[in-house]
Design an enzyme around this catalytic site. Sequence first.
Site, PDB file in Angstrom:
ATOM      1  N   TYR A  28       0.862  -1.181   0.000  1.00  0.00           N
ATOM      2  CA  TYR A  28       0.000   0.000   0.000  1.00  0.00           C
ATOM      3  C   TYR A  28       0.895   1.226   0.000  1.00  0.00           C
ATOM      4  O   TYR A  28       1.830   1.320   0.788  1.00  0.00           O
ATOM      5  CB  TYR A  28      -0.895  -0.007   1.245  1.00  0.00           C
ATOM      6  CG  TYR A  28      -1.774   1.215   1.397  1.00  0.00           C
ATOM      7  CD1 TYR A  28      -2.843   1.441   0.526  1.00  0.00           C
ATOM      8  CD2 TYR A  28      -1.546   2.149   2.412  1.00  0.00           C
ATOM      9  CE1 TYR A  28      -3.654   2.563   0.676  1.00  0.00           C
ATOM     10  CE2 TYR A  28      -2.363   3.264   2.569  1.00  0.00           C
ATOM     11  CZ  TYR A  28      -3.412   3.465   1.694  1.00  0.00           C
ATOM     12  OH  TYR A  28      -4.224   4.579   1.847  1.00  0.00           O
ATOM     13  N   ASP A  68       9.449   3.107  -0.451  1.00  0.00           N
ATOM     14  CA  ASP A  68       8.409   3.719   0.370  1.00  0.00           C
ATOM     15  C   ASP A  68       8.622   3.292   1.825  1.00  0.00           C
ATOM     16  O   ASP A  68       8.232   2.204   2.239  1.00  0.00           O
ATOM     17  CB  ASP A  68       7.022   3.299  -0.134  1.00  0.00           C
ATOM     18  CG  ASP A  68       5.895   3.925   0.681  1.00  0.00           C
ATOM     19  OD1 ASP A  68       6.198   4.670   1.639  1.00  0.00           O
ATOM     20  OD2 ASP A  68       4.717   3.656   0.362  1.00  0.00           O
ATOM     21  N   LYS A 125       4.340   8.877   8.857  1.00  0.00           N
ATOM     22  CA  LYS A 125       4.133   8.248  10.170  1.00  0.00           C
ATOM     23  C   LYS A 125       5.132   8.754  11.231  1.00  0.00           C
ATOM     24  O   LYS A 125       4.974   9.868  11.687  1.00  0.00           O
ATOM     25  CB  LYS A 125       4.117   6.731  10.011  1.00  0.00           C
ATOM     26  CG  LYS A 125       2.952   6.330   9.068  1.00  0.00           C
ATOM     27  CD  LYS A 125       2.553   4.887   9.050  1.00  0.00           C
ATOM     28  CE  LYS A 125       1.230   4.756   8.315  1.00  0.00           C
ATOM     29  NZ  LYS A 125       1.262   3.970   7.084  1.00  0.00           N
TER      30      LYS A 125
HETATM   31  C1  LIG Z   1       0.546   4.479   5.741  1.00  0.00           C
HETATM   32  C2  LIG Z   1       1.279   4.300   4.487  1.00  0.00           C
HETATM   33  C3  LIG Z   1       1.130   5.182   3.407  1.00  0.00           C
HETATM   34  C4  LIG Z   1       0.100   6.269   3.406  1.00  0.00           C
HETATM   35  O1  LIG Z   1       0.343   7.233   4.386  1.00  0.00           O
HETATM   36  P1  LIG Z   1      -0.872   8.174   4.861  1.00  0.00           P
HETATM   37  O2  LIG Z   1      -0.200   9.155   5.776  1.00  0.00           O
HETATM   38  O3  LIG Z   1      -1.861   7.283   5.531  1.00  0.00           O
HETATM   39  O4  LIG Z   1      -1.423   8.810   3.642  1.00  0.00           O
HETATM   40  C5  LIG Z   1       1.942   5.018   2.309  1.00  0.00           C
HETATM   41  N1  LIG Z   1       2.842   4.030   2.258  1.00  0.00           N
HETATM   42  C6  LIG Z   1       3.011   3.157   3.266  1.00  0.00           C
HETATM   43  C7  LIG Z   1       4.049   2.091   3.154  1.00  0.00           C
HETATM   44  C8  LIG Z   1       2.224   3.247   4.412  1.00  0.00           C
HETATM   45  O5  LIG Z   1       2.366   2.352   5.391  1.00  0.00           O
END
Ligand SMILES: *Cc1c(COP(=O)(O)O)cnc(C)c1O
Length: 449
Positions: free
Chosen positions: A161, A256, A284
Amino acid sequence: MTAERRPAKIRSAEIRAPKHAHSQALHQRAEQFFPGGVNSPVRAFRAVGGSPPFIDRAQGAYLFDADGNRYIDYFGSWGPMILGHAFPPVVEAIERAARNSASFGASTSAEADLAEHIVACYPAIEKMRFVSSGTEATMSAIRLARAATGRKLIVKFEGCYHGHADGLLVKAGSGVATFGIPGSAGVPKEIARLTLALPYNDLKALKAAFAAHPKTIAAVIVEPIVGNAGCIPPAPGFLSALRKITASHGALFIVDEVMTGFRVALGGACRLYSLDPDLITLGKIVGGGLPVGVFGGKRVFMDLVSPLGPVYQAGTLSGNPLAMAAGLATIGYLQKHEREVYPRLEATSKAVAEGVAAEAARAGILLTTNRVGSMWTWFFTKGPVTNYTRAARSDTKAFGRFHRAMLDRGIWLPPSQFEAAFISTAHGDAEVKATIAAARAAFASLREN
Ligand SMILES: *Cc1c(COP(=O)(O)O)cnc(C)c1O
């Protein structure tokens, strides 16, 4: 819960089941205003059943709900709360910043202060830009990769994701080298077709995709350790091969680290696996619980971003002073205490992940435990779980029952089989012991039912 209220011979599953009357009322009210009563879908507990407790406050490793129930927190706001809730240096930093106004829409020194810390932890980030979410970070990184290469296609991996931008909400097509299909209503198939979704940990599929689409793939984006299909570690050599293959085809390699950044190591998965990607996305933890995302990387690419270059990207609240203050307090602390923090997280995570797995084994329940540092998942399936297809074989009904049985015993696990659990530095031996004891009772109750 008081002992007096216990009937003499009640099933263990019901002994300490907390009351949720206030939470249920709050959820009903919220359903009038928000789809499913929530502002982010997983919070609705649809994957595990039951209505979600509403949180009143949290401290350290503990959440307190509207009915006064206490839970040990194993999702940490989905990752950010690595130092525990209401960590005093973070609270003080936010308070101090707020007294100077919540936002200016003009530059402050705190942005470069936080950037210095980030560059020190992620040497592949030479320049960066702050945004307000992980979604914005990955969306911007993709735009930049397309601009830098003049190519259209993006490769992602199934189960990863990367936020909810159209081109990243894409499912796998029928064959590995074929085009993606929309993963959500409202994503035009013309946009989904620009994304190839491949199986994770499968280099053959990646090579086939590059062979089938010569000089058209702009970037490969990956969760270096998958967290969003449950925790799935990279096979040895997988990530370094991604680096080599992208480089040899003139495509950008985007790691990511929104979840893994500052989580699996101060320098994230890039440090852990010695990766030198073109672009990195963070989120995060970097905001210490406030909304921050980062995309950054090699200067040659970042200098394409407006106002230096032609790639437009902007944000009213980007680099927000409260968010910068929370990020600085968090990252500053992690950096200063790196040698205590990460070994502690590793030891506590190992104890709880393996302790609960041992209870499952004792109860004759089949679990596969995947863990990297302080992120892990107990998959209700026979392993190994190495990609999304295998994760999807899990018994999600059994997971749902386990989740509820743990919640009833004061343990709040992420409310889906396909999410990683996290701990903070506030978790210690007492929480580990309580969790293993709760798991023993929870597994016993699963067998009764
Ligand atoms: C949580 C997450 C996102 C999205 O971040 P948001 O702040 O919720 O938009 C993107 N990539 C990864 C790997 C994530 O865990």
